[in-house]
Design a protein around this motif. Sequence first.
Motif, PDB file in Angstrom:
ATOM      1  N   ALA A 352       0.830  -1.204   0.000  1.00 46.11           N
ATOM      2  CA  ALA A 352       0.000   0.000   0.000  1.00 46.11           C
ATOM      3  C   ALA A 352       0.867   1.257   0.000  1.00 46.11           C
ATOM      4  O   ALA A 352       0.573   2.232  -0.702  1.00 46.11           O
ATOM      5  CB  ALA A 352      -0.926  -0.012   1.214  1.00 46.11           C
ATOM      6  N   GLN A 353       1.958   1.219   0.757  1.00 44.84           N
ATOM      7  CA  GLN A 353       2.863   2.357   0.768  1.00 44.84           C
ATOM      8  C   GLN A 353       3.562   2.514  -0.576  1.00 44.84           C
ATOM      9  O   GLN A 353       3.764   3.635  -1.062  1.00 44.84           O
ATOM     10  CB  GLN A 353       3.900   2.186   1.879  1.00 44.84           C
ATOM     11  N   LEU A 354       3.905   1.395  -1.211  1.00 50.41           N
ATOM     12  CA  LEU A 354       4.505   1.459  -2.548  1.00 50.41           C
ATOM     13  C   LEU A 354       3.544   2.088  -3.547  1.00 50.41           C
ATOM     14  O   LEU A 354       3.949   2.932  -4.362  1.00 50.41           O
ATOM     15  CB  LEU A 354       4.903   0.052  -2.990  1.00 50.41           C
ATOM     16  N   ARG A 355       2.290   1.700  -3.504  1.00 53.15           N
ATOM     17  CA  ARG A 355       1.298   2.304  -4.413  1.00 53.15           C
ATOM     18  C   ARG A 355       1.177   3.803  -4.171  1.00 53.15           C
ATOM     19  O   ARG A 355       1.080   4.597  -5.120  1.00 53.15           O
ATOM     20  CB  ARG A 355      -0.060   1.624  -4.211  1.00 53.15           C
ATOM     21  N   GLN A 356       1.198   4.202  -2.918  1.00 51.22           N
ATOM     22  CA  GLN A 356       1.092   5.623  -2.591  1.00 51.22           C
ATOM     23  C   GLN A 356       2.298   6.399  -3.111  1.00 51.22           C
ATOM     24  O   GLN A 356       2.149   7.495  -3.673  1.00 51.22           O
ATOM     25  CB  GLN A 356       0.965   5.788  -1.079  1.00 51.22           C
ATOM     26  N   ILE A 357       3.479   5.833  -2.947  1.00 56.74           N
ATOM     27  CA  ILE A 357       4.699   6.505  -3.434  1.00 56.74           C
ATOM     28  C   ILE A 357       4.656   6.653  -4.951  1.00 56.74           C
ATOM     29  O   ILE A 357       4.983   7.720  -5.502  1.00 56.74           O
ATOM     30  CB  ILE A 357       5.939   5.714  -2.988  1.00 56.74           C
ATOM     31  N   LEU A 358       4.254   5.594  -5.650  1.00 55.18           N
ATOM     32  CA  LEU A 358       4.171   5.656  -7.109  1.00 55.18           C
ATOM     33  C   LEU A 358       3.124   6.671  -7.564  1.00 55.18           C
ATOM     34  O   LEU A 358       3.340   7.414  -8.532  1.00 55.18           O
ATOM     35  CB  LEU A 358       3.843   4.273  -7.664  1.00 55.18           C
ATOM     36  N   ALA A 359       1.976   6.703  -6.871  1.00 53.34           N
ATOM     37  CA  ALA A 359       0.927   7.650  -7.249  1.00 53.34           C
ATOM     38  C   ALA A 359       1.396   9.087  -7.106  1.00 53.34           C
ATOM     39  O   ALA A 359       0.981   9.971  -7.873  1.00 53.34           O
ATOM     40  CB  ALA A 359      -0.317   7.408  -6.396  1.00 53.34           C
ATOM     41  N   ALA A 361       4.818  10.013  -7.136  1.00 55.25           N
ATOM     42  CA  ALA A 361       6.061  10.280  -7.868  1.00 55.25           C
ATOM     43  C   ALA A 361       5.877  10.284  -9.377  1.00 55.25           C
ATOM     44  O   ALA A 361       6.471  11.117 -10.081  1.00 55.25           O
ATOM     45  CB  ALA A 361       7.123   9.254  -7.478  1.00 55.25           C
ATOM     46  N   VAL A 362       5.067   9.364  -9.918  1.00 53.57           N
ATOM     47  CA  VAL A 362       4.963   9.234 -11.373  1.00 53.57           C
ATOM     48  C   VAL A 362       4.437  10.500 -12.044  1.00 53.57           C
ATOM     49  O   VAL A 362       4.985  10.939 -13.075  1.00 53.57           O
ATOM     50  CB  VAL A 362       4.100   8.008 -11.734  1.00 53.57           C
ATOM     51  N   LEU A 380      13.202   6.253 -15.458  1.00 53.39           N
ATOM     52  CA  LEU A 380      12.932   5.080 -14.629  1.00 53.39           C
ATOM     53  C   LEU A 380      14.002   4.917 -13.550  1.00 53.39           C
ATOM     54  O   LEU A 380      13.695   4.488 -12.427  1.00 53.39           O
ATOM     55  CB  LEU A 380      12.874   3.824 -15.498  1.00 53.39           C
ATOM     56  N   GLU A 381      15.250   5.243 -13.869  1.00 59.88           N
ATOM     57  CA  GLU A 381      16.306   5.199 -12.859  1.00 59.88           C
ATOM     58  C   GLU A 381      15.985   6.154 -11.718  1.00 59.88           C
ATOM     59  O   GLU A 381      16.132   5.816 -10.531  1.00 59.88           O
ATOM     60  CB  GLU A 381      17.660   5.561 -13.489  1.00 59.88           C
ATOM     61  N   ASP A 382      15.546   7.368 -12.054  1.00 61.98           N
ATOM     62  CA  ASP A 382      15.177   8.337 -11.020  1.00 61.98           C
ATOM     63  C   ASP A 382      13.997   7.833 -10.193  1.00 61.98           C
ATOM     64  O   ASP A 382      13.955   8.026  -8.972  1.00 61.98           O
ATOM     65  CB  ASP A 382      14.832   9.686 -11.659  1.00 61.98           C
ATOM     66  N   LEU A 383      13.041   7.200 -10.859  1.00 60.38           N
ATOM     67  CA  LEU A 383      11.877   6.675 -10.138  1.00 60.38           C
ATOM     68  C   LEU A 383      12.305   5.568  -9.175  1.00 60.38           C
ATOM     69  O   LEU A 383      11.794   5.485  -8.047  1.00 60.38           O
ATOM     70  CB  LEU A 383      10.843   6.162 -11.130  1.00 60.38           C
ATOM     71  N   CYS A 384      13.220   4.715  -9.602  1.00 63.94           N
ATOM     72  CA  CYS A 384      13.739   3.677  -8.701  1.00 63.94           C
ATOM     73  C   CYS A 384      14.361   4.301  -7.454  1.00 63.94           C
ATOM     74  O   CYS A 384      14.125   3.843  -6.325  1.00 63.94           O
ATOM     75  CB  CYS A 384      14.774   2.815  -9.421  1.00 63.94           C
ATOM     76  N   ASP A 385      15.163   5.345  -7.651  1.00 60.67           N
ATOM     77  CA  ASP A 385      15.790   6.004  -6.502  1.00 60.67           C
ATOM     78  C   ASP A 385      14.743   6.594  -5.566  1.00 60.67           C
ATOM     79  O   ASP A 385      14.883   6.525  -4.335  1.00 60.67           O
ATOM     80  CB  ASP A 385      16.732   7.110  -6.988  1.00 60.67           C
ATOM     81  N   SER A 389      14.430   5.251  -1.712  1.00 61.02           N
ATOM     82  CA  SER A 389      14.701   6.171  -0.607  1.00 61.02           C
ATOM     83  C   SER A 389      13.481   6.369   0.285  1.00 61.02           C
ATOM     84  O   SER A 389      13.616   6.601   1.490  1.00 61.02           O
ATOM     85  CB  SER A 389      15.174   7.521  -1.154  1.00 61.02           C
ATOM     86  N   ALA A 390      12.282   6.249  -0.292  1.00 57.78           N
ATOM     87  CA  ALA A 390      11.066   6.406   0.509  1.00 57.78           C
ATOM     88  C   ALA A 390      10.752   5.159   1.326  1.00 57.78           C
ATOM     89  O   ALA A 390      10.309   5.248   2.471  1.00 57.78           O
ATOM     90  CB  ALA A 390       9.891   6.751  -0.398  1.00 57.78           C
TER      91      ALA A 390
END
Length: 537
Positions: A352-359, A361-362, A380-385, A389-390
Amino acid sequence: MGELTVALAEAVTTRDVVQAVADHVLPPFRADGLVVWLIEGGRLDVVGATGYPQEFLSLVDRLPLTETTPVTDVLGTGTPRFIGSLAEYGRRYPTMRHVAEASPRNAWAFLPMIASGRSVGSCVVSFTRERVFSDEERTLLTALSGLVGQALERARLYDVEHARAQELQRGLLPRKLPRLPVACAAARYLPAGRGEEVGGDWYDLIPLSGDRVAMVIGDVMGHGITEAATMGRLRTAVRTLADLDLPPDELIGHLNDLVSDLGDDFYATCLYAVFDPTTRTCTFCMAGHPPPVIVHPDGTVLCPHLAADPPLGAAEPPFEIHELHLPEESLLVLCTDGLVESATRDVDKGLAQLRQILAQAVPRIPHLWSGRQDDDVGRLEDLCDTVVSALLPARDQTDDDAALFIAHTRGTAADDVATCSLPDDPRAAGQAREYVRKQLAIWELDDLTVTTELLVSELVGNVIRHAKGPMRLRLLRSRSLICEVYDGSLSTPRIRHASYTDEGGRGLQLVAALSRRWGARYLHDGKCIWTEQSLPC
């Protein structure tokens, strides 16, 4: 000495030992400088220092053992040297006076470090002011140097094994993920915060026939060199099985057999997915692994609630196949449980936290959905970072490895796909050649017409002679020209070694000679024989 002994017992690396000496030796003596050397290949290398500028350390690094210096003297005799002033330094070592003058210190205790009866290196404890060393200080510093020498020998052995383990890990993971027309990807592997810092997490992006792509992520339970080696075996097996174009459930079944054969103490999780750009479907199996997270171009983030099969080594086939339809230009996010699970967070909460971070950041990534592929990889590299980090702000607080894999998928444009049905009789070859001529003219690939006509003639002729209908021809224009012939038979095509007097048996030899790659994949109701040709420059 008690405090230093405890600190050295907890020190793992050479850097840890140097820091322990700086923390527990310098303050009681009111010292303000420390340099530590280790013997490496006939020279002395500086492995740690405190209180000295880098310019000075460059003067005393990589000292030959044959050179006359205070450091080499204490190593040769095994006896410490205590120098209380710059003048005394100049009298004892006139050829090294320029080094002393470049130093910001004016008194030095040069101490040999002995381990297992031999010299392993030296350290110097230094002081800004001139100093007369008492007998008690000399005795205590000599005793402390013995403790440090034993700790450094242990730490050096660890550093060597750690370097080998890291080299093994780098060799087993992909050095660079391929950039494919239908998918580009970025990934992160984060070792556990303590220990050997290698483990069994892996990921891969594998091109398949028909412009399809396989995406895989896995986790061998535990971390260490043994788990890393097991990971390498599984990754090699996945690539080999993927080249056979096995469907996800069959591939996972073979992996399960492999892990089971390793013993009762070996378990692994794995997610293997195949993306077909012509239908934009993603077919995958999960063996004890967290589900994928999908990011749509409109910013919607979804994580399907799917029941995973047990981990590899504990599962029994058959494995369940899941299928998702991905909108044009979606992100597929795969991870291991080390990224989303911790002592204070279960898997569901972490996802759930991963979904929130993606929502969050993207939408902030400019031109993600309409940029060039080369630029996409950087984004995509920046998104991975951002995600790492989150989710993992402090790696030293976890004892599990973590892997993250983010792929940007693209569907094949409708005008890059051409399909026609063929009759199940000898007329099919002529109709296939005619269709090829017309379609390649539309695509302005006339230079490939003659070769492609020969290929489809041989493939269609083999179906008529050795297989059965229904028959279908499909052409795909991508980074290569892909020609596929479908039929209703499961017979396996094989290249024959025809003799000089044989009137047939050379068809697949011709196919292999005219195409860059060729092969067959099997479907639930038949098979597909495919070829790839390089596009003209």
